[in-house]
Design a protein around this motif. Structure first.
Motif, PDB file in Angstrom:
ATOM      1  N   GLU A   1       0.836  -1.192   0.000  1.00 49.89           N
ATOM      2  CA  GLU A   1       0.000   0.000   0.000  1.00 49.89           C
ATOM      3  C   GLU A   1       0.875   1.247   0.000  1.00 49.89           C
ATOM      4  N   TYR A   2       0.431   2.246  -0.759  1.00 48.54           N
ATOM      5  CA  TYR A   2       1.130   3.513  -0.869  1.00 48.54           C
ATOM      6  C   TYR A   2       0.106   4.635  -0.705  1.00 48.54           C
ATOM      7  N   SER A   3       0.582   5.800  -0.318  1.00 48.92           N
ATOM      8  CA  SER A   3      -0.338   6.928  -0.152  1.00 48.92           C
ATOM      9  C   SER A   3       0.401   8.235  -0.382  1.00 48.92           C
ATOM     10  N   GLY A   4      -0.373   9.237  -0.738  1.00 50.00           N
ATOM     11  CA  GLY A   4       0.132  10.592  -0.916  1.00 50.00           C
ATOM     12  C   GLY A   4      -0.954  11.584  -0.556  1.00 50.00           C
ATOM     13  N   ASP A   5      -0.542  12.764  -0.112  1.00 49.40           N
ATOM     14  CA  ASP A   5      -1.497  13.795   0.309  1.00 49.40           C
ATOM     15  C   ASP A   5      -1.625  14.874  -0.754  1.00 49.40           C
TER      16      ASP A   5
END
Length: 748
Positions: free
Chosen positions: A624-628
């Protein structure tokens, strides 16, 4: 200043009775004295007694002197100024001479309070204990001298809720003056059921309703998802003010592409018309749509002329086309409630001799042109089941199949004596499409002991993952019955999921292979009797679900169902502008195991199409990866993600989200003076238009405030006369003179 009051506690009738008794006693005394003294002496003594009796009766009435001192106070006054976004709309349809644009509603409020040599705001600050509070979604005190810095910034107007809160403040109990256009979009929409306001509220309405010109989209409703190939509808209402006699076009767009247009004939003022639009999506995924009305001449508000929304287009059913070279069992297992199957079974070739006229044959000719020239794009998966094209149509049609796969379609070839090299595909346009290498030398071999064995890739791939537990999955595959046929191929250019093991077979000969071509996916099963896994299981009274699950998962993988994508963007919530939103995605390796070694390119496109590269990093669980990202304005944002590892692209995904304020402040800009009048009436205040606001009108409000609650302190000091020595001294002196005269005249 001293004032005389009678504050006695005795009832008046008792004092009157004492007075009557004293009068009767005086008359009796006068008669007795007249018998012994001359008239003048009698009158003099009676007068002295009357003075004493009158003094005593007077003191029974409680005489007192009250000293009043009045001190003027600076009355508390609260000024509430609406700074919601609707206050940025034009205050009037008319413009002043020299002005290119009309003043906003908030500008008009500032002018009324700050204009002139002696601004009214300065006078209020001098004469009152003034508090200035701006409001929209909350209350915020501001300095009286900072009105020039106020901006129409709040995304909503919680007018009624904030009024109740402001009037409960003890500092506002003497009175509140509200400058607002009356638009409210909080939880409370009317005064019905609302508690009473704790202070008089004087409302000043800002914005003219006369001459107000606007056309807007209201009461909008669209589905969140729809099915491909099925029509969905959008219901909306077009409202217009001050535009009677005009015709306005309504545009319905998908992205930047026009779908349809309508003409709205405005024949009344105010005007309202319900409109229903429809669209049949043909592509899967999340699509952005918009409904808009072009800005009209003299229209005061244009922000409410457009509605943007997104619809997630899903499959209702996966459309599968099968071409079978002869009657077989394979297509029987594609009959699934979630699959729309179109199947053609070829029972004869054009060279077959039939002793029956063509018009008496029940068999229909294969609609080759309709299938390959018109309908091919409407299918998700094509299955060539032991089918050779050479006997039925020109190989040029396979070029259509190649292009179909390149554009995103799914292709499966099942083995048999008419498949792969045996079907002549080594010299066709599908040679570069299939996940196996063909050289024209491979043939079909019928054997009795072909056993399927999982490869390392097959252990993780979603097609061959019959059970979630890896160990149980391997055991299940090891127990499946043997097959009897195998197509030989030169090699595999994709991934091998199953190999064939058994006597007389090539070591690790590919049995099931998958691959990609362009945007599409391909599958090759080098046998024609996988149906044996079902029939033998039933014969042994075991579950046939393993075979059925293999078929279902293969079809869904070929159709690129989201659950089988290697890059998956999670649903994105709806944020407000300037509110940070986290964009999450999941990335899988080619063997469908989570990876933390992926390189992510995440881009967000603004409503105008401007791209922003978002930095991402590992988040939460493995893979899982995320960015704002922080949207700056309202509208629909498009998100595109691409992942790669070791220089190889793993996959792509795209979605969209909408940034919007929950209040809908700019949807309806029509001022609401009626609500402001009700607020003033219910709180014993008064309403006036800002066009009538001036120093004299405020003096009228000040007089009302003074009548409701005087702004002064009255200090009273009471001096009771009977508590002083001199009144009793006078009475004692009168009694002494009377006693001395009686003695002198011989009465004592």
């Amino acid at each position: 200043m001293n004032d005389f009051y009678l504050i006695g506690a005795l009832p008046w009738w008792l004092v009157a009775l004492v007075g009557i008794g004293a009068t009767a006693l005086l008359v009796q005394q006068f008669i007795n004295l007249r018998q012994r003294l001359a008239l003048g002496q009698t009158v003099f003594l009676t007068f002295l007694r009357a003075c004493v009796y009158a003094g005593l009766v007077f003191f029974l009435l409680g005489p007192a002197l009250i000293d009043k001192r009045v001190t003027k106070l600076r009355r508390p006054l609260t000024l509430l100024i609406d700074t919601s976004q609707s206050m940025g709309f034009p205050a009037s349809a008319k413009t002043a001479p020299g002005d290119k644009t009309a003043k906003s509603r908030l500008d008009l409020v500032r002018d009324k309070l700050e204009a002139g040599q002696a601004p009214l705001i300065q006078k209020l600050n001098r004469d009152y204990d003034l508090r200035v509070i701006r409001f929209g979604t909350s209350l915020e005190p501001v300095a009286p001298g900072s009105l020039a810095r106020l901006r129409p910034q709040d995304p909503g107007t919680r007018l009624l809720e904030l009024l109740q809160r402001a009037t409960r403040d003890p500092a506002a109990r003497s009175g509140v003056i509200v400058f607002s256009d009356g638009i409210t979009n909080g939880e409370m929409q009317s005064l019905d059921g609302a508690g009473a306001l704790a202070a008089p509220v004087f409302t000043v309405g800002v914005g003219d309703t006369e001459g107000f010109t606007d056309v807007r989209i209201a009461k909008f409703g669209a589905p969140e998802f729809a099915f491909r190939g099925r029509e969905f509808k959008i219901d909306l209402t077009v409202q217009a003010f001050g535009m009677k006699g005009r015709s306005v076009p309504l545009f319905f767009n998908r992205g930047k592409n026009l779908i349809t247009t309508r003409t709205i004939a405005i024949d009344a003022d105010p005007f309202e018309q319900k409109v229903t639009l429809s669209f049949t999506p043909k592509e899967l995924g999340t699509h952005a749509f918009s409904v808009s009305l072009p800005a009209q001449p003299n229209e005061q508000i244009t922000q409410n002329n457009q509605k943007e929304f997104k619809v997630d287009v899903r499959r209702d059913k996966i459309r599968v086309l099968t071409l079978s070279g002869s009657p077989a069992w394979n297509y029987r297992f594609l009959q699934d409630p979630l699959i729309e199957l179109v199947s053609f079974v070829f029972l004869r070739t054009p060279t077959d001799t039939v002793d029956v006229p063509e018009n008496q044959l029940s068999l229909i000719p294969f609609p080759i042109d309709d299938i390959f020239l018109e309908e091919l794009k409407n299918f998700d998966v094509i299955v060539l089941d032991d089918f050779s094209h050479r006997a039925y149509f020109n190989p040029v049609y396979l070029e259509r199949v190649r292009d179909y796969v390149r554009d995103g379609g799914g292709l499966a070839m099942l083995g048999g004596s008419r498949a792969f090299d045996s079907g002549g595909y080594g010299d066709s346009a599908l040679r570069e499409v299939l996940p196996v290498e063909l050289d024209g030398k491979g043939n079909y071999q019928a054997r009795g002991n072909v056993h399927a064995a999982l490869t390392a890739a097959g252990k993780a791939h979603p097609i061959t993952r019959l059970l979630p537990d890896p160990k149980s999955n391997e055991e299940t595959w090891s127990k499946l019955p043997e097959l009897t046929g195998l197509n030989q191929v030169r090699g595999v250019r994709g991934e091998t999921l199953l190999t064939a093991a058994g006597d007389g077979t090539q070591s690790n000969a590919p049995l099931l292979a998958v691959g990609r071509f362009g945007k599409g996916r391909t599958l090759a099963l080098m046998t024609d009797d996988a149906w044996r896994w079902n029939f033998i299981a039933v014969g042994k009274k075991e579950t046939p679900q393993n075979h059925l699950k293999l078929i279902r998962q293969a079809v869904r993988w070929l159709a690129q169902e989201p659950a089988f994508e290697q890059v998956q963007l999670y649903p994105i919530p709806t944020p407000q502008p300037a509110e940070k939103v986290t964009i999450k995605l999941k990335v899988l390796n080619d063997d469908y195991t989570p990876t933390r070694q992926a390189s992510i390119q995440l881009r967000v496109f603004s409503p105008e199409g401007e791209p922003t590269l978002v930095s991402t990093g590992p988040d939460g669980e493995e893979g899982e990866y995320s960015g704002d990202f922080t949207p700056t304005k309202e509208g629909t944002y498009r998100v595109e993600a691409e992942a790669s590892a070791g220089g190889k692209t793993l996959g792509k995904d795209k979605t969209s989200f909408t940034a919007a304020f929950s209040y809908g402040e700019t949807d309806d800009g029509l001022p609401r003076p009626d609500l402001l009048k009700k607020i003033a009436e219910s709180s014993k205040g008064e309403y006036l238009s800002i066009n009538d606001w001036n120093e004299k009108s405020f003096e009228k409000i000040a007089a009302r405030l003074e009548a409701i609650a005087p702004s002064e302190i009255v200090e009273q000091r009471q001096t009771r006369l009977w508590s002083n020595l001199w009144p009793f001294g006078v009475i004692l002196a009168l009694l002494s003179v009377e006693w001395w005269m009686r003695r002198k005249w011989g009465l004592i």
